[in-house]
Design a protein around this motif. Structure first.
Motif, PDB file in Angstrom:
ATOM      1  N   GLY A  56      25.239  45.990  35.579  1.00 60.19           N
ATOM      2  CA  GLY A  56      26.522  45.816  36.242  1.00 60.19           C
ATOM      3  C   GLY A  56      27.600  46.669  35.613  1.00 60.19           C
ATOM      4  N   PRO A  57      28.767  46.721  36.238  1.00 57.23           N
ATOM      5  CA  PRO A  57      29.882  47.491  35.682  1.00 57.23           C
ATOM      6  C   PRO A  57      30.303  46.942  34.322  1.00 57.23           C
ATOM      7  N   ARG A  58      30.704  47.845  33.433  1.00 56.99           N
ATOM      8  CA  ARG A  58      31.031  47.441  32.067  1.00 56.99           C
ATOM      9  C   ARG A  58      32.400  47.971  31.668  1.00 56.99           C
ATOM     10  N   ILE A  59      33.210  47.071  31.130  1.00 56.62           N
ATOM     11  CA  ILE A  59      34.512  47.416  30.559  1.00 56.62           C
ATOM     12  C   ILE A  59      34.429  47.172  29.058  1.00 56.62           C
ATOM     13  N   VAL A  60      34.837  48.136  28.263  1.00 53.51           N
ATOM     14  CA  VAL A  60      34.883  47.968  26.811  1.00 53.51           C
ATOM     15  C   VAL A  60      36.344  47.892  26.391  1.00 53.51           C
ATOM     16  N   LEU A 104      35.067  51.798  31.988  1.00 47.39           N
ATOM     17  CA  LEU A 104      36.491  51.823  31.652  1.00 47.39           C
ATOM     18  C   LEU A 104      36.655  51.342  30.220  1.00 47.39           C
ATOM     19  N   VAL A 105      37.488  52.043  29.443  1.00 43.66           N
ATOM     20  CA  VAL A 105      37.837  51.610  28.092  1.00 43.66           C
ATOM     21  C   VAL A 105      39.304  51.202  28.084  1.00 43.66           C
ATOM     22  N   VAL A 106      39.561  49.974  27.676  1.00 47.99           N
ATOM     23  CA  VAL A 106      40.930  49.461  27.567  1.00 47.99           C
ATOM     24  C   VAL A 106      41.274  49.373  26.085  1.00 47.99           C
ATOM     25  N   HIS A 107      42.323  50.046  25.681  1.00 48.29           N
ATOM     26  CA  HIS A 107      42.753  49.966  24.283  1.00 48.29           C
ATOM     27  C   HIS A 107      44.262  49.806  24.224  1.00 48.29           C
ATOM     28  N   ALA A 130      34.951  63.083  27.212  1.00 53.58           N
ATOM     29  CA  ALA A 130      33.679  63.142  27.932  1.00 53.58           C
ATOM     30  C   ALA A 130      33.807  62.647  29.371  1.00 53.58           C
ATOM     31  N   GLY A 131      35.026  62.271  29.763  1.00 50.89           N
ATOM     32  CA  GLY A 131      35.247  61.867  31.141  1.00 50.89           C
ATOM     33  C   GLY A 131      35.274  60.381  31.395  1.00 50.89           C
ATOM     34  N   VAL A 132      35.223  59.562  30.344  1.00 53.71           N
ATOM     35  CA  VAL A 132      35.294  58.109  30.526  1.00 53.71           C
ATOM     36  C   VAL A 132      36.754  57.708  30.780  1.00 53.71           C
ATOM     37  N   PRO A 133      37.041  56.952  31.840  1.00 51.15           N
ATOM     38  CA  PRO A 133      38.418  56.504  32.085  1.00 51.15           C
ATOM     39  C   PRO A 133      38.893  55.593  30.947  1.00 51.15           C
ATOM     40  N   THR A 134      40.071  55.854  30.428  1.00 53.35           N
ATOM     41  CA  THR A 134      40.633  55.033  29.355  1.00 53.35           C
ATOM     42  C   THR A 134      42.047  54.613  29.720  1.00 53.35           C
ATOM     43  N   LEU A 135      42.426  53.426  29.276  1.00 52.72           N
ATOM     44  CA  LEU A 135      43.774  52.911  29.508  1.00 52.72           C
ATOM     45  C   LEU A 135      44.389  52.509  28.181  1.00 52.72           C
ATOM     46  N   ALA A 136      45.464  53.201  27.771  1.00 52.22           N
ATOM     47  CA  ALA A 136      46.249  52.821  26.604  1.00 52.22           C
ATOM     48  C   ALA A 136      47.375  51.923  27.107  1.00 52.22           C
ATOM     49  N   GLN A 174      43.580  49.595  37.013  1.00 51.36           N
ATOM     50  CA  GLN A 174      42.559  50.479  36.435  1.00 51.36           C
ATOM     51  C   GLN A 174      41.148  49.954  36.709  1.00 51.36           C
ATOM     52  N   VAL A 175      40.985  48.631  36.688  1.00 53.99           N
ATOM     53  CA  VAL A 175      39.683  48.047  37.012  1.00 53.99           C
ATOM     54  C   VAL A 175      39.327  48.352  38.466  1.00 53.99           C
ATOM     55  N   VAL A 176      40.294  48.160  39.361  1.00 54.03           N
ATOM     56  CA  VAL A 176      40.062  48.427  40.784  1.00 54.03           C
ATOM     57  C   VAL A 176      39.730  49.902  41.014  1.00 54.03           C
ATOM     58  N   THR A 177      40.414  50.788  40.308  1.00 51.52           N
ATOM     59  CA  THR A 177      40.255  52.224  40.528  1.00 51.52           C
ATOM     60  C   THR A 177      38.958  52.774  39.951  1.00 51.52           C
ATOM     61  N   HIS A 178      38.574  52.298  38.764  1.00 50.85           N
ATOM     62  CA  HIS A 178      37.492  52.974  38.036  1.00 50.85           C
ATOM     63  C   HIS A 178      36.190  52.188  37.916  1.00 50.85           C
ATOM     64  N   VAL A 179      36.200  50.907  38.147  1.00 46.94           N
ATOM     65  CA  VAL A 179      34.994  50.108  37.920  1.00 46.94           C
ATOM     66  C   VAL A 179      34.275  49.887  39.247  1.00 46.94           C
ATOM     67  N   ASP A 180      33.287  50.728  39.502  1.00 49.32           N
ATOM     68  CA  ASP A 180      32.505  50.606  40.734  1.00 49.32           C
ATOM     69  C   ASP A 180      31.742  49.288  40.728  1.00 49.32           C
ATOM     70  N   GLY A 181      31.721  48.634  41.863  1.00 47.16           N
ATOM     71  CA  GLY A 181      31.016  47.364  41.977  1.00 47.16           C
ATOM     72  C   GLY A 181      31.917  46.170  41.826  1.00 47.16           C
ATOM     73  N   ALA A 182      33.118  46.364  41.294  1.00 52.73           N
ATOM     74  CA  ALA A 182      34.068  45.266  41.186  1.00 52.73           C
ATOM     75  C   ALA A 182      34.814  45.113  42.512  1.00 52.73           C
ATOM     76  N   ASP A 183      34.879  43.917  43.020  1.00 53.88           N
ATOM     77  CA  ASP A 183      35.557  43.637  44.287  1.00 53.88           C
ATOM     78  C   ASP A 183      37.068  43.706  44.083  1.00 53.88           C
ATOM     79  N   PRO A 184      37.759  44.679  44.681  1.00 59.48           N
ATOM     80  CA  PRO A 184      39.199  44.816  44.468  1.00 59.48           C
ATOM     81  C   PRO A 184      39.990  43.553  44.792  1.00 59.48           C
ATOM     82  N   ALA A 185      39.640  42.887  45.878  1.00 59.75           N
ATOM     83  CA  ALA A 185      40.371  41.679  46.272  1.00 59.75           C
ATOM     84  C   ALA A 185      40.203  40.579  45.220  1.00 59.75           C
TER      85      ALA A 185
END
Length: 301
Positions: A28-32, A80-83, A102-108, A145-156
């Motif tokens: 499944g989709p993974r957020i770190v 997605l990496v959230v820091h 390396a192209g991983v979406p990150t959110l500061a 950011q989760v809605v935009t970058h995490v494929d498989g996550a239901d935006p609603a």
């Protein structure tokens, strides 16, 4: 016959390998998330739509914690990496930058909010979470950011979970304001282990009159002149409590209280990390516990 059995064995091995690869790719989709405070918030925002891995253990110092090789690999493979950002996670920043390169979406998160500057050195203050109103805005940043970058996550589903959690944070903000109102304005003065409550002070009308470590990081050390200046501040303002980080030894704060020659209680706060200690298992619990400790300490209860 023997050749046929050997051929079947080879086919079985190949099929097992393919099945294993397929299972690995089908994860499944993974957020770190780097810090446990943001990890708790991100789990609430994701609402079960993604696996959330939090790197920082409870009762850790975000300024000094690091990651293992296995955890570094998780960062590189995340959706997605959230820091926190603004230099808070000094031991992990290199890994986050490598993932971004390396192209991983990150959110500061802190860098998307209205930032204050630290007293003394003028650097941007990363400790935004001490103000629940800013954390409410952080909820929206994380959700988008989760809605935009995490494929498989239901935006609603993500937006619904984020909206419900934001409401809880806003209710927390109102509760903190009610508690703070019981402290006379003239008594709303904070002395802390290091500069970590600037956002809290701005939000609720406090003055940070000093810090044992005059810096935004626990990795700094106070000089003799710093302690002497703070001693005079404590004596002049007659503060009733010095607030020390629960994840750090409060030896310096106790030494200051003794040196200042005034009756000052040393009160522990959960300022930098969630904790295994009851009262700070979640972000909401941590803010409630800190608020009660600050209000009781300054009111002399």
């Amino acid at each position: 016959m023997r050749a046929m059995r050997a051929c079947c064995a080879v086919v079985a091995v190949v099929l097992a390998a393919l099945t294993g690869c397929s299972g690995q790719d089908a994860r499944g989709p993974r957020i770190v998330v780097t810090t446990n405070i943001l990890g708790d918030v991100t789990r609430a925002v994701a609402g079960g739509q993604a696996e959330v891995t939090v790197l920082m253990k409870p009762d850790s110092d975000p300024h000094s914690f690091g990651v293992s090789a296995q955890e570094a690999a998780l960062i590189e493979r995340a959706d997605l990496v959230v820091h926190n950002g603004l230099g808070l996670e000094e031991g992990v920043l290199r890994n986050v930058r490598a993932a971004a390169d390396a192209g991983v979406p990150t959110l500061a998160v802190a860098e998307g909010l209205d930032s204050l500057r630290l007293a003394g050195d003028g650097q941007l203050d990363p400790h935004f979470w001490t103000d629940p109103r800013r954390m409410a805005d952080a909820v929206d940043l994380i959700a988008e950011q989760v809605v935009t970058h995490v494929d498989g996550a239901d935006p609603a589903a993500v937006r619904a979970a984020a909206g419900a959690y934001r409401e809880r944070v806003e209710q927390l903000d109102a509760w903190v304001a009610e508690q703070v109102a019981t402290v006379p304005p003239a008594a709303r003065k904070l002395v802390t282990n290091h500069h970590v409550f600037g956002y809290f002070a701005q939000r609720y009308g406090f003055e940070v009159v000093g810090a044992v470590i005059p810096s935004g990081t626990t990795l700094a050390s106070p000089s003799a002149s710093d302690l002497h200046a703070l001693k005079r501040t404590v004596q002049r303002t007659k503060v009733k409590a010095v607030f020390a980080d629960s994840s750090q030894p409060d030896r310096l704060a106790r030494a200051l209280a003794s040196e200042a020659g005034v009756r000052v209680e040393v009160v522990p706060l959960f300022s930098e990390s969630l904790s295994r200690t009851p009262g700070a298992a979640t972000y909401l619990d941590m803010v409630r516990s800190n608020t009660k400790a600050i209000v009781d300490g300054l009111n002399g209860r």
